[in-house]
Write a protein that holds these residues in place. Sequence first.
Motif, PDB file in Angstrom:
ATOM      1  N   UNK A  95       0.804  -1.341   0.032  1.00 51.55           N
ATOM      2  CA  UNK A  95       0.248  -0.091  -0.169  1.00 51.55           C
ATOM      3  C   UNK A  95       0.800   1.382   0.067  1.00 51.55           C
ATOM      4  N   UNK A  96       2.090   1.223   0.668  1.00 53.77           N
ATOM      5  CA  UNK A  96       3.047   2.392   0.540  1.00 53.77           C
ATOM      6  C   UNK A  96       3.238   2.885  -0.832  1.00 53.77           C
ATOM      7  N   UNK A  97       3.426   2.102  -1.848  1.00 56.42           N
ATOM      8  CA  UNK A  97       3.730   2.670  -3.012  1.00 56.42           C
ATOM      9  C   UNK A  97       2.807   3.632  -3.725  1.00 56.42           C
ATOM     10  N   UNK A 136      12.661  -3.007  -2.872  1.00 50.81           N
ATOM     11  CA  UNK A 136      12.294  -2.173  -4.060  1.00 50.81           C
ATOM     12  C   UNK A 136      11.161  -1.363  -3.752  1.00 50.81           C
ATOM     13  N   UNK A 137      10.188  -1.887  -3.061  1.00 46.67           N
ATOM     14  CA  UNK A 137       9.050  -0.953  -2.633  1.00 46.67           C
ATOM     15  C   UNK A 137       9.384   0.150  -1.836  1.00 46.67           C
ATOM     16  N   UNK A 138      10.156   0.068  -0.841  1.00 35.89           N
ATOM     17  CA  UNK A 138      10.776   0.989  -0.061  1.00 35.89           C
ATOM     18  C   UNK A 138      11.389   2.043  -0.676  1.00 35.89           C
ATOM     19  N   UNK A 139      12.390   1.640  -1.507  1.00 34.02           N
ATOM     20  CA  UNK A 139      13.320   2.529  -2.100  1.00 34.02           C
ATOM     21  C   UNK A 139      12.578   3.285  -3.199  1.00 34.02           C
ATOM     22  N   UNK A 187       8.885 -13.255  -9.089  1.00 33.52           N
ATOM     23  CA  UNK A 187       9.205 -14.560  -8.504  1.00 33.52           C
ATOM     24  C   UNK A 187      10.436 -15.272  -8.494  1.00 33.52           C
ATOM     25  N   UNK A 188      11.420 -14.593  -9.107  1.00 30.97           N
ATOM     26  CA  UNK A 188      12.893 -15.012  -9.083  1.00 30.97           C
ATOM     27  C   UNK A 188      13.561 -14.274  -7.855  1.00 30.97           C
ATOM     28  N   UNK A 189      12.765 -13.576  -6.910  1.00 32.18           N
ATOM     29  CA  UNK A 189      13.542 -12.707  -5.824  1.00 32.18           C
ATOM     30  C   UNK A 189      12.770 -13.099  -4.751  1.00 32.18           C
ATOM     31  N   UNK A 190      13.294 -12.994  -3.449  1.00 26.91           N
ATOM     32  CA  UNK A 190      12.806 -13.195  -2.201  1.00 26.91           C
ATOM     33  C   UNK A 190      11.932 -11.954  -1.954  1.00 26.91           C
ATOM     34  N   UNK A 191      10.876 -12.154  -0.884  1.00 24.93           N
ATOM     35  CA  UNK A 191      10.002 -11.290  -0.498  1.00 24.93           C
ATOM     36  C   UNK A 191      10.820 -10.017   0.057  1.00 24.93           C
ATOM     37  N   UNK A 192      11.952 -10.345   0.781  1.00 23.08           N
ATOM     38  CA  UNK A 192      12.786  -9.135   1.243  1.00 23.08           C
ATOM     39  C   UNK A 192      13.199  -8.256  -0.034  1.00 23.08           C
ATOM     40  N   UNK A 193      13.770  -8.862  -0.889  1.00 24.74           N
ATOM     41  CA  UNK A 193      14.230  -7.980  -2.108  1.00 24.74           C
ATOM     42  C   UNK A 193      13.057  -7.064  -2.420  1.00 24.74           C
ATOM     43  N   UNK A 194      11.916  -7.746  -2.636  1.00 22.20           N
ATOM     44  CA  UNK A 194      10.533  -6.926  -3.092  1.00 22.20           C
ATOM     45  C   UNK A 194      10.240  -5.627  -2.159  1.00 22.20           C
ATOM     46  N   UNK A 223       8.500  -3.367 -14.299  1.00 19.47           N
ATOM     47  CA  UNK A 223       9.450  -4.477 -14.738  1.00 19.47           C
ATOM     48  C   UNK A 223       9.867  -5.547 -13.682  1.00 19.47           C
ATOM     49  N   UNK A 224      10.131  -4.659 -12.469  1.00 18.99           N
ATOM     50  CA  UNK A 224      10.434  -5.689 -11.375  1.00 18.99           C
ATOM     51  C   UNK A 224       9.215  -6.697 -10.819  1.00 18.99           C
ATOM     52  N   UNK A 225       7.978  -6.142 -11.039  1.00 19.84           N
ATOM     53  CA  UNK A 225       7.152  -7.078 -10.695  1.00 19.84           C
ATOM     54  C   UNK A 225       6.774  -8.265 -11.563  1.00 19.84           C
ATOM     55  N   UNK A 226       7.055  -8.036 -12.695  1.00 21.56           N
ATOM     56  CA  UNK A 226       7.063  -9.275 -13.927  1.00 21.56           C
ATOM     57  C   UNK A 226       8.305 -10.334 -13.449  1.00 21.56           C
ATOM     58  N   UNK A 227       9.294  -9.801 -12.868  1.00 23.85           N
ATOM     59  CA  UNK A 227      10.364 -10.670 -12.493  1.00 23.85           C
ATOM     60  C   UNK A 227      10.377 -11.210 -11.260  1.00 23.85           C
TER      61      UNK A 227
END
Length: 181
Positions: free
Chosen positions: A96-98, A149-152, A139-146, A133-137
């Motif tokens: 929701x932050x984004x 990305x959201x916070x940054x 599944x190949x990353x951990x939730x922590x990376x997601x 672009x990140x959202x499409x890829x």
Amino acid sequence: MKSLPSILTLGNLTSGMLAVIMAIHGEFALAVTMIWVAMFFDLFDGFAARKLHCEGEFGKALDSLADVVSFGTAPVLILYLNSMNEVSVLGMALTALFPVCGALRLARYNCQKTASVGFVGMPITFAGGLMSFFALWSPYFTHGVAYLVIVVLSGLMVSQIRFPSLKQVLAPHEKDIVEPK
């Protein structure tokens, strides 16, 4: 002809809504494609308004509303449905932050009375494009990376960091003064 900018803005909004619908149906690549189509419309609505000398408060407000859907809500919904639909309350809150930060950035833009060179804070269109672009890829990353990305990206939208406008990148010799979007 004076309605062309609003028609383009509505194309942006329609593309964003189609991205949301496609994401709900699990068509993530098509959803991202619709966000990029919305970016095309967003690029040309302001250009058309300036060329046709029909800039105004109505167009600015309509553009901001369309941008919150197309570049604030749709990209992070794709991320959530594609890889984060089983996350904790923290993940939901960060999702929701984004769009919240995107809406804050657009509200700040709409309240500014003076023009400046480039943009203050990352434009929501650019942040939404990166997020899609990140959202499409994702599944190949951990939730922590997601989460990171959201916070940054959220932080960059509401930051005071200056970003160049597309005009500055494509024609750096011109000293265009643009409204921060």
